[in-house]
Motif scaffolding. Structure first.
Motif, PDB file in Angstrom:
ATOM      1  N   LEU A 201      24.450   9.448 -26.068  1.00 53.13           N
ATOM      2  CA  LEU A 201      24.376  10.827 -25.589  1.00 53.13           C
ATOM      3  C   LEU A 201      25.159  11.760 -26.506  1.00 53.13           C
ATOM      4  O   LEU A 201      24.791  12.925 -26.690  1.00 53.13           O
ATOM      5  N   HIS A 202      26.236  11.259 -27.076  1.00 50.41           N
ATOM      6  CA  HIS A 202      27.087  12.070 -27.955  1.00 50.41           C
ATOM      7  C   HIS A 202      26.804  11.807 -29.432  1.00 50.41           C
ATOM      8  O   HIS A 202      27.007  12.699 -30.263  1.00 50.41           O
ATOM      9  N   TYR A 203      26.356  10.598 -29.748  1.00 53.50           N
ATOM     10  CA  TYR A 203      26.079  10.231 -31.145  1.00 53.50           C
ATOM     11  C   TYR A 203      24.695   9.584 -31.234  1.00 53.50           C
ATOM     12  O   TYR A 203      24.576   8.362 -31.411  1.00 53.50           O
ATOM     13  N   PRO A 204      23.634  10.374 -31.112  1.00 55.34           N
ATOM     14  CA  PRO A 204      22.275   9.800 -31.106  1.00 55.34           C
ATOM     15  C   PRO A 204      21.902   9.093 -32.405  1.00 55.34           C
ATOM     16  O   PRO A 204      21.122   8.136 -32.385  1.00 55.34           O
ATOM     17  N   GLU A 205      22.476   9.530 -33.529  1.00 53.41           N
ATOM     18  CA  GLU A 205      22.165   8.901 -34.813  1.00 53.41           C
ATOM     19  C   GLU A 205      22.688   7.466 -34.886  1.00 53.41           C
ATOM     20  O   GLU A 205      22.289   6.697 -35.761  1.00 53.41           O
ATOM     21  N   LEU A 206      23.570   7.098 -33.950  1.00 48.49           N
ATOM     22  CA  LEU A 206      24.094   5.737 -33.904  1.00 48.49           C
ATOM     23  C   LEU A 206      22.985   4.724 -33.645  1.00 48.49           C
ATOM     24  O   LEU A 206      23.136   3.538 -33.939  1.00 48.49           O
ATOM     25  N   LEU A 207      21.866   5.208 -33.129  1.00 54.75           N
ATOM     26  CA  LEU A 207      20.735   4.328 -32.839  1.00 54.75           C
ATOM     27  C   LEU A 207      20.168   3.694 -34.108  1.00 54.75           C
ATOM     28  O   LEU A 207      19.485   2.667 -34.048  1.00 54.75           O
ATOM     29  N   LYS A 208      20.472   4.267 -35.256  1.00 50.41           N
ATOM     30  CA  LYS A 208      20.000   3.719 -36.528  1.00 50.41           C
ATOM     31  C   LYS A 208      20.855   2.545 -37.006  1.00 50.41           C
ATOM     32  O   LYS A 208      20.481   1.855 -37.954  1.00 50.41           O
ATOM     33  N   GLU A 209      21.978   2.328 -36.348  1.00 48.07           N
ATOM     34  CA  GLU A 209      22.864   1.229 -36.723  1.00 48.07           C
ATOM     35  C   GLU A 209      22.411  -0.073 -36.060  1.00 48.07           C
ATOM     36  O   GLU A 209      21.643  -0.061 -35.095  1.00 48.07           O
ATOM     37  N   PRO A 210      22.884  -1.225 -36.552  1.00 50.42           N
ATOM     38  CA  PRO A 210      22.566  -2.501 -35.898  1.00 50.42           C
ATOM     39  C   PRO A 210      23.120  -2.529 -34.471  1.00 50.42           C
ATOM     40  O   PRO A 210      24.065  -1.794 -34.155  1.00 50.42           O
ATOM     41  N   PRO A 211      22.561  -3.353 -33.606  1.00 49.47           N
ATOM     42  CA  PRO A 211      23.017  -3.397 -32.204  1.00 49.47           C
ATOM     43  C   PRO A 211      24.506  -3.673 -32.047  1.00 49.47           C
ATOM     44  O   PRO A 211      25.152  -3.097 -31.170  1.00 49.47           O
ATOM     45  N   HIS A 212      25.072  -4.566 -32.890  1.00 48.20           N
ATOM     46  CA  HIS A 212      26.486  -4.890 -32.736  1.00 48.20           C
ATOM     47  C   HIS A 212      27.393  -3.737 -33.158  1.00 48.20           C
ATOM     48  O   HIS A 212      28.603  -3.774 -32.916  1.00 48.20           O
ATOM     49  N   LYS A 213      26.805  -2.685 -33.749  1.00 49.68           N
ATOM     50  CA  LYS A 213      27.561  -1.485 -34.095  1.00 49.68           C
ATOM     51  C   LYS A 213      27.191  -0.303 -33.206  1.00 49.68           C
ATOM     52  O   LYS A 213      27.539   0.832 -33.506  1.00 49.68           O
ATOM     53  N   GLY A 214      26.498  -0.582 -32.111  1.00 53.49           N
ATOM     54  CA  GLY A 214      26.181   0.468 -31.152  1.00 53.49           C
ATOM     55  C   GLY A 214      24.747   0.946 -31.176  1.00 53.49           C
ATOM     56  O   GLY A 214      24.385   1.841 -30.410  1.00 53.49           O
ATOM     57  N   GLY A 215      23.898   0.365 -32.023  1.00 53.10           N
ATOM     58  CA  GLY A 215      22.525   0.825 -32.134  1.00 53.10           C
ATOM     59  C   GLY A 215      21.570   0.143 -31.169  1.00 53.10           C
ATOM     60  O   GLY A 215      20.596  -0.487 -31.595  1.00 53.10           O
ATOM     61  N   TYR A 216      21.837   0.253 -29.883  1.00 46.18           N
ATOM     62  CA  TYR A 216      20.938  -0.310 -28.874  1.00 46.18           C
ATOM     63  C   TYR A 216      20.764   0.705 -27.751  1.00 46.18           C
ATOM     64  O   TYR A 216      21.554   1.646 -27.600  1.00 46.18           O
ATOM     65  N   LEU A 217      19.725   0.509 -26.930  1.00 44.63           N
ATOM     66  CA  LEU A 217      19.401   1.461 -25.871  1.00 44.63           C
ATOM     67  C   LEU A 217      19.912   1.027 -24.505  1.00 44.63           C
ATOM     68  O   LEU A 217      20.453   1.838 -23.751  1.00 44.63           O
ATOM     69  N   ALA A 218      19.733  -0.251 -24.172  1.00 42.69           N
ATOM     70  CA  ALA A 218      20.085  -0.694 -22.821  1.00 42.69           C
ATOM     71  C   ALA A 218      20.261  -2.207 -22.772  1.00 42.69           C
ATOM     72  O   ALA A 218      19.790  -2.942 -23.654  1.00 42.69           O
ATOM     73  N   LEU A 219      20.947  -2.650 -21.718  1.00 38.99           N
ATOM     74  CA  LEU A 219      21.067  -4.066 -21.388  1.00 38.99           C
ATOM     75  C   LEU A 219      20.256  -4.325 -20.124  1.00 38.99           C
ATOM     76  O   LEU A 219      20.387  -3.591 -19.135  1.00 38.99           O
ATOM     77  N   VAL A 220      19.446  -5.369 -20.160  1.00 37.85           N
ATOM     78  CA  VAL A 220      18.546  -5.662 -19.044  1.00 37.85           C
ATOM     79  C   VAL A 220      18.665  -7.138 -18.666  1.00 37.85           C
ATOM     80  O   VAL A 220      18.699  -8.012 -19.544  1.00 37.85           O
ATOM     81  N   LEU A 221      18.742  -7.398 -17.358  1.00 30.11           N
ATOM     82  CA  LEU A 221      18.676  -8.768 -16.857  1.00 30.11           C
ATOM     83  C   LEU A 221      17.215  -9.067 -16.537  1.00 30.11           C
ATOM     84  O   LEU A 221      16.649  -8.499 -15.606  1.00 30.11           O
ATOM     85  N   PRO A 222      16.566  -9.941 -17.302  1.00 35.32           N
ATOM     86  CA  PRO A 222      15.145 -10.201 -17.066  1.00 35.32           C
ATOM     87  C   PRO A 222      14.924 -11.008 -15.790  1.00 35.32           C
ATOM     88  O   PRO A 222      15.844 -11.653 -15.282  1.00 35.32           O
ATOM     89  N   ASN A 223      13.712 -10.952 -15.294  1.00 40.87           N
ATOM     90  CA  ASN A 223      13.328 -11.813 -14.179  1.00 40.87           C
ATOM     91  C   ASN A 223      13.318 -13.251 -14.695  1.00 40.87           C
ATOM     92  O   ASN A 223      12.457 -13.631 -15.491  1.00 40.87           O
ATOM     93  N   LEU A 224      14.288 -14.043 -14.253  1.00 42.69           N
ATOM     94  CA  LEU A 224      14.484 -15.376 -14.820  1.00 42.69           C
ATOM     95  C   LEU A 224      13.291 -16.294 -14.565  1.00 42.69           C
ATOM     96  O   LEU A 224      12.991 -17.175 -15.371  1.00 42.69           O
ATOM     97  N   LYS A 225      12.596 -16.082 -13.452  1.00 43.02           N
ATOM     98  CA  LYS A 225      11.430 -16.911 -13.153  1.00 43.02           C
ATOM     99  C   LYS A 225      10.274 -16.613 -14.102  1.00 43.02           C
ATOM    100  O   LYS A 225       9.416 -17.469 -14.329  1.00 43.02           O
ATOM    101  N   LEU A 226      10.268 -15.393 -14.640  1.00 38.17           N
ATOM    102  CA  LEU A 226       9.172 -14.983 -15.522  1.00 38.17           C
ATOM    103  C   LEU A 226       9.585 -14.944 -16.990  1.00 38.17           C
ATOM    104  O   LEU A 226       8.814 -14.480 -17.832  1.00 38.17           O
ATOM    105  N   LEU A 227      10.790 -15.423 -17.291  1.00 36.54           N
ATOM    106  CA  LEU A 227      11.318 -15.277 -18.650  1.00 36.54           C
ATOM    107  C   LEU A 227      10.435 -15.962 -19.690  1.00 36.54           C
ATOM    108  O   LEU A 227      10.170 -15.399 -20.762  1.00 36.54           O
TER     109      LEU A 227
END
Length: 250
Positions: A201-227
């Protein structure tokens, strides 16, 4: 009362005893020895008798008797290390990477990284249209409708009670870019929303970085039965590379 001391035999005279007493003043580190000969004793300060301590190892402490190896001994160890390249990142080490390509249109490519604990990290794939032609990311908006704001997601417990449910076509966010386009981002998997990346929200350009540096959108718990079925709808890294190569030739 007999003092708390340790009696040792001397090397020169087995019949005599050395009574080593620790001083109360630890900071000054003083040691005294009482030599007993024919009912009389003489007190020697061992700090003043360093030469005698070196000649007689019985007086040496562990630190004083330890001999450091010469510096050139380390060279053999360093020569034995043969490594070139970079170490794997956290996401490369603990996540299995999958892709969903052309989600809504050509170039709308998503990346889903599945952790060993099955938590999914949602991000844009490197081939996404947003990353093309030096496009700048101006805004990441998690309010996907008038009644639904991903920022208001609240979860509790291992089962993530209260989490917002997600379907394959559920909107995660909207991204505004310098090319004038607003890109709606889909979830691509079935599960529950754990959290969104509020830093964007404050640093949108961070999305261009790798995930371990903050370049991700969300964390999701998948439906384990359908994984397993979810994985079947996604591309592996090798399949993704092959697809991108073939698409670039069209």
């Amino acid at each position: 009362m007999e003092p708390l001391s340790k009696k040792l035999k001397t090397v020169d005279d087995p019949e005599s005893e050395i009574n080593v007493i620790k001083s109360d003043d630890i900071e000054k580190y003083e040691m005294h020895a009482s030599l007993e000969f024919d009912n009389h004793e003489s007190v020697i300060n061992l700090d003043d008798k360093w030469d005698e301590k070196k000649e007689n190892p019985i007086f040496l402490t562990d630190e004083e008797s330890f001999v450091f190896p010469p510096d050139n001994d380390i060279s053999d160890m360093l020569e034995g290390i043969d490594y070139s390249g970079s170490l794997p990142t956290i996401t490369e080490r603990y996540f299995s990477t999958y892709y969903k390509v052309d989600v809504q249109r050509p170039g709308d490519d998503m990346c889903i990284r599945i952790h060993s604990n099955r938590i999914c990290l949602i991000s844009l794939a490197p081939s996404h249209n947003i990353f093309q032609n030096d496009n700048k990311i101006l805004k990441v908006d998690y309010k996907v409708s008038d009644k639904l704001d991903r920022m208001l997601n609240k979860v509790s417990g291992k089962s993530k009670h209260g989490a917002q449910p997600l379907q394959v076509n559920s909107n995660i966010c909207a991204i505004s870019c310098s090319d004038g386009q607003i890109y709606t981002i889909k979830c691509c998997i079935i599960g529950k929303l754990i959290e969104v990346n509020e830093i964007l929200l404050h640093y949108p350009e961070l999305l261009k970085e790798p995930p371990h540096k903050g370049g991700y959108l969300a964390l999701v718990l998948p439906n384990l039965k359908l994984l397993d079925k979810i994985k079947d709808t996604l591309l592996t890294l090798e399949e993704y590379k092959t697809f991108i190569l073939s698409r670039s030739k069209i």
